[in-house]
Structure formats: C-alpha cells, structure tokens
Design a protein around this motif. Structure first.
Motif, short mmCIF file in Angstrom:
data_model
loop_
_atom_site.label_atom_id
_atom_site.label_comp_id
_atom_site.label_asym_id
_atom_site.label_seq_id
_atom_site.Cartn_x
_atom_site.Cartn_y
_atom_site.Cartn_z
N ARG A 185 0.83 -1.20 0.00
CA ARG A 185 0.00 0.00 0.00
C ARG A 185 0.86 1.25 0.00
O ARG A 185 1.96 1.26 0.55
CB ARG A 185 -0.92 -0.02 1.22
N ASN B 90 1.30 7.52 0.79
CA ASN B 90 0.72 8.83 0.53
C ASN B 90 -0.78 8.73 0.42
O ASN B 90 -1.30 7.84 -0.24
CB ASN B 90 1.31 9.42 -0.73
N ARG B 91 -1.43 9.65 1.11
CA ARG B 91 -2.88 9.61 1.10
C ARG B 91 -3.37 10.71 0.18
O ARG B 91 -2.85 11.82 0.20
CB ARG B 91 -3.39 9.85 2.51
N SER B 92 -4.37 10.38 -0.61
CA SER B 92 -4.89 11.42 -1.50
C SER B 92 -5.73 12.39 -0.67
O SER B 92 -6.24 12.06 0.39
CB SER B 92 -5.73 10.79 -2.60
N LYS B 93 -5.86 13.61 -1.19
CA LYS B 93 -6.51 14.68 -0.44
C LYS B 93 -7.95 14.34 -0.07
O LYS B 93 -8.46 14.76 0.94
CB LYS B 93 -6.49 15.96 -1.29
N THR B 94 -8.58 13.56 -0.92
CA THR B 94 -10.02 13.35 -0.74
C THR B 94 -10.35 12.27 0.29
O THR B 94 -11.48 12.19 0.75
CB THR B 94 -10.67 12.97 -2.07
N SER B 95 -9.38 11.44 0.62
CA SER B 95 -9.73 10.29 1.46
C SER B 95 -9.80 10.68 2.94
O SER B 95 -8.98 10.29 3.74
CB SER B 95 -8.72 9.17 1.26
N GLU B 96 -10.78 11.49 3.24
CA GLU B 96 -10.98 11.86 4.64
C GLU B 96 -11.99 10.94 5.28
O GLU B 96 -12.80 10.32 4.61
CB GLU B 96 -11.43 13.31 4.72
N LEU B 97 -11.95 10.89 6.60
CA LEU B 97 -12.87 10.02 7.30
C LEU B 97 -14.10 10.81 7.72
O LEU B 97 -14.05 12.02 7.89
CB LEU B 97 -12.20 9.45 8.55
N SER B 98 -15.18 10.09 7.90
CA SER B 98 -16.40 10.76 8.32
C SER B 98 -16.30 11.14 9.79
O SER B 98 -15.86 10.35 10.63
CB SER B 98 -17.58 9.83 8.08
N HIS C 217 -2.98 17.01 9.64
CA HIS C 217 -3.29 15.62 9.33
C HIS C 217 -4.50 15.13 10.12
O HIS C 217 -5.39 14.48 9.57
CB HIS C 217 -2.08 14.74 9.64
#
Lengths: 218, 163
Positions: free
Chosen positions: A30, A33-41, A114
């Motif tokens: 995996r 790097n996390r994409s900007k959109t992958s936020e948690l609810s 973050h």
C-alpha cells in the motif's frame, strides 16, 4: 536473532506459515501517501471516540485516572504519526526536529493538519520564569470534543486528553520526553467566543532543556 | 564487498538484521564475512551508536553518511524521526587504498565516494519507506522486533537494486 544464519538466502523460503490475503496484497503493497479526498467521516469518528471514552471510563477511580487512560490510548498513535508525516514531506524538507520550537511547529502545522484538517490556533511559551520547560498549544475548538458534553460533577474532565496523548507520543518519539495534559480554559459565561477552548500544556523534561542549551551554544 | 545491515531501536535494542553481498559488477549477492567476523560485526555496529548519538543533534538530516570506521569496516547511518537507527556496515573485499585509482569510483571499492554515498542513501530511503509501512500495522509497537518475511524480502530487494 534467530534468523541470523538464514541471512542472504532467498527470502521466499522463510515465508512458509505466513498467510497472505487472497489478493496477495500486504501492508507493504500500500502507498504511504494519502490522497486529499480520502478523509474520514466525522460522525463515525465521534461514535468510535465516544466508545473509547466509555471504555476508558470502566474501572477507573477518578478523573485523573480516566484522562491518563485516554492519554495512553493516544500515545502509540503519536509515535507512529511522527514517522508517517515525515516521510510524506517532500524529500528536501525531510529533517528531524532538533529544537523544541521546530518540534512544536511540526505538531502545530503537520500533525494538526493531518488529524483535524487545519492548524492549531496558537503556540505559546509559558511566561512564568519558574517554568521555562512549559509550552502551550491552543485549540479553540477541539474536534474530539465536538459531541462530548461533560457532566457537571466531572467538570475537570477534558476528553482531549486523548489528543494530549498523541502529542506526547510525537514528543517522546522525537527524543523530547514530555508530559502533555489537556485543560479547558474557555469561560462559562454567555457570549463567550470559544467555550470549548483547550490548552495542551507540554512540559518537557529537564534533559531536553539542557540539551537545547548545548545545541544553541554550538 | 559484503554488507551487514541492522535496525536499532530507541533502547539500543536490535529490531532487524540482514547480511548480504554486492550485486553490482557481477556480484552474486552473497556476503563474504568469515564466521568470526559475523560476531565482530555486531560489536562494531553497536559500538558506533555512541557516535550516532552525538552526530544526530548536529544535523537534522536523516542520512548521516559514513560515521564510523573500524579497520576495513565502514559504517553508514540513517536515523528516522522516531529515533530508530538504520546502520549499514560495509566491508570492501580489498582494503581501500590498495586498489588502483581507476576503479575507485565504483561503489564497491571506495565506500566514501559520492557514488557510494548516493547508492546507500537510496537503499536507506527505500528501507525507511518499508519500515514506516511496517510500523503502520496496528499490531506493531515501537521497538518490537520486525519479523515479517515480506519486510525481509523488501530489504533484500533494495540491497540488490542499489548495492
């Protein structure tokens, strides 16, 4: 170590006994790097966090004990976050924090960004000459406390102790051992702009200041 | 050229170790340490930790380059944000200085050349990435031994690729 003798051999042999997921992808496949959109609810976080608080509340004798437990839950997260956030920096600015100020800036900017999607509101140094080892990170509206109403008889409690634990983990990991506690400072009266204002008091251990003085001389 | 790589935790405890040889210039990737040197390697590596602790506060860089030398053994260091040390001991097959100047630019012959420094840096960076992935596992606690065979394979691959 046990696998000393096996050094240099093709590693496939040692894999026996390890169970791979069906798609053969492990944690190593995996991206870090996390994409900007992958936020948690936030709703699911609030639900999970309320469970964590009630879990910590079991078999505790007092508020201090409860805050200590929340602190312990956050601590390992801080330790790991430190390395994760550093590796996400562009290679040029990948440097370890060497001074208290650079460490606190890292927490205020990178860690907060973050965790909560914004920076912490303020960074302060204790003005009391007796406590030069104390620094304060101010958050006007901690996200973890958004859906937490503290009962009157427990007014001392601030569940942001969990975030304090994360900060403590980051400090400890970077070799700046510290005690971090969360305190509510918002006024209770009507018309108060930030009733949930929280101060994270970072108290570094003596050796950190000693080293800081040595580095400064340098 | 033989290499001995170890990850040292914050309590100076070894978390991972791996031994390999060069794969460049027709190398077969096997280490050529004598049985005696294998034990000595651990000593040499750990004895350089004192120097690491001094050097780590003079520069915020992760990669500290060659920090220690013991006879024909060169030790390079990379230190993570979480204060975990990656140490790589390299032992050139022929002692430095006795080789002709012609091949002194190769990674194998001169461990302090810029080319070698760059190659080791790439190796460390790749291991660091995998190390961070390893600690992302919720079952891993800082300072635990890294037992994952996948991690070992990844380190081996990085060694083959760069060194």
């Amino acid at each position: 170590m046990a696998n000393m003798g096996a050094a240099g051999k093709p590693p496939g042999k040692e894999a026996a006994g390890l169970r791979y997921p069906t798609n053969m992808k492990t944690i190593y496949n995996r991206s870090l790097n996390r994409s900007k959109t992958s936020e948690l609810s936030q709703a699911s976080f609030a639900y999970l966090f309320s469970e964590m608080v009630s879990y910590a509340q079991k078999r505790v004798t007092g508020i201090q004990d409860l805050e200590k437990r929340l602190n312990h839950q956050g601590h390992p997260i801080g330790l790991k976050l430190l390395d994760l956030l550093l590796i996400r920096e562009p290679p040029r600015s990948q440097t370890r924090p060497l001074t208290i100020i650079s460490l606190l800036h890292f927490i205020k900017i990178n860690v907060w960004q973050h965790l909560f999607g914004r920076q912490a509101d303020r960074l302060e140094k204790s003005s009391n000459p007796d406590t030069p080892d104390e620094y304060m990170i101010v958050d006007n509206e901690p996200l973890v406390n958004a859906y937490i109403s503290v009962p009157k008889e427990m007014s001392q409690l601030n569940c942001a102790a969990y975030v304090a634990g994360i900060i403590e983990g980051v400090c400890d990991g970077a070799a700046f051992p510290a005690r971090v506690t969360a305190h509510t400072v918002g006024g209770k009266e009507e018309g108060e702009m930030w009733p949930g204002k929280t101060v994270f008091l970072v108290k570094f251990q003596g050796e950190v200041l000693e080293r800081e003085a040595l580095i400064g001389k340098g | 050229m033989s290499y001995y790589f170890a990850i040292i935790g914050t309590q100076d405890n070894p978390l991972f170790e791996y031994e390999f040889g060069t794969s460049k210039q027709g190398g077969d990737g096997q280490s050529r340490f004598s049985e005696q040197a294998r034990h000595l390697n651990q000593f040499i590596l750990h004895s350089s930790l004192d120097i690491v602790e001094e050097a780590q506060w003079t520069s915020g860089q992760l990669y500290l380059k060659v920090i220690d030398k013991f006879f024909n053994n060169y030790i390079s260091c990379f230190i993570t944000a979480g204060n975990i040390k990656f140490l790589l001991l390299q032992q050139p097959t022929t002692p430095v200085g006795s080789t002709s100047t012609r091949n002194s630019t190769s990674i194998g012959a001169n461990p302090t050349s810029p080319q070698a420094e760059e190659a080791i840096k790439n190796f460390f960076t790749e291991v660091y990435e995998n190390y961070v992935k390893a600690i992302m596992s919720p079952f891993y606690k800082v300072n635990m031994e890294i037992k994952s065979p996948v991690f070992r394979a990844r380190v081996a691959a990085a060694g083959r690729k760069y060194l």
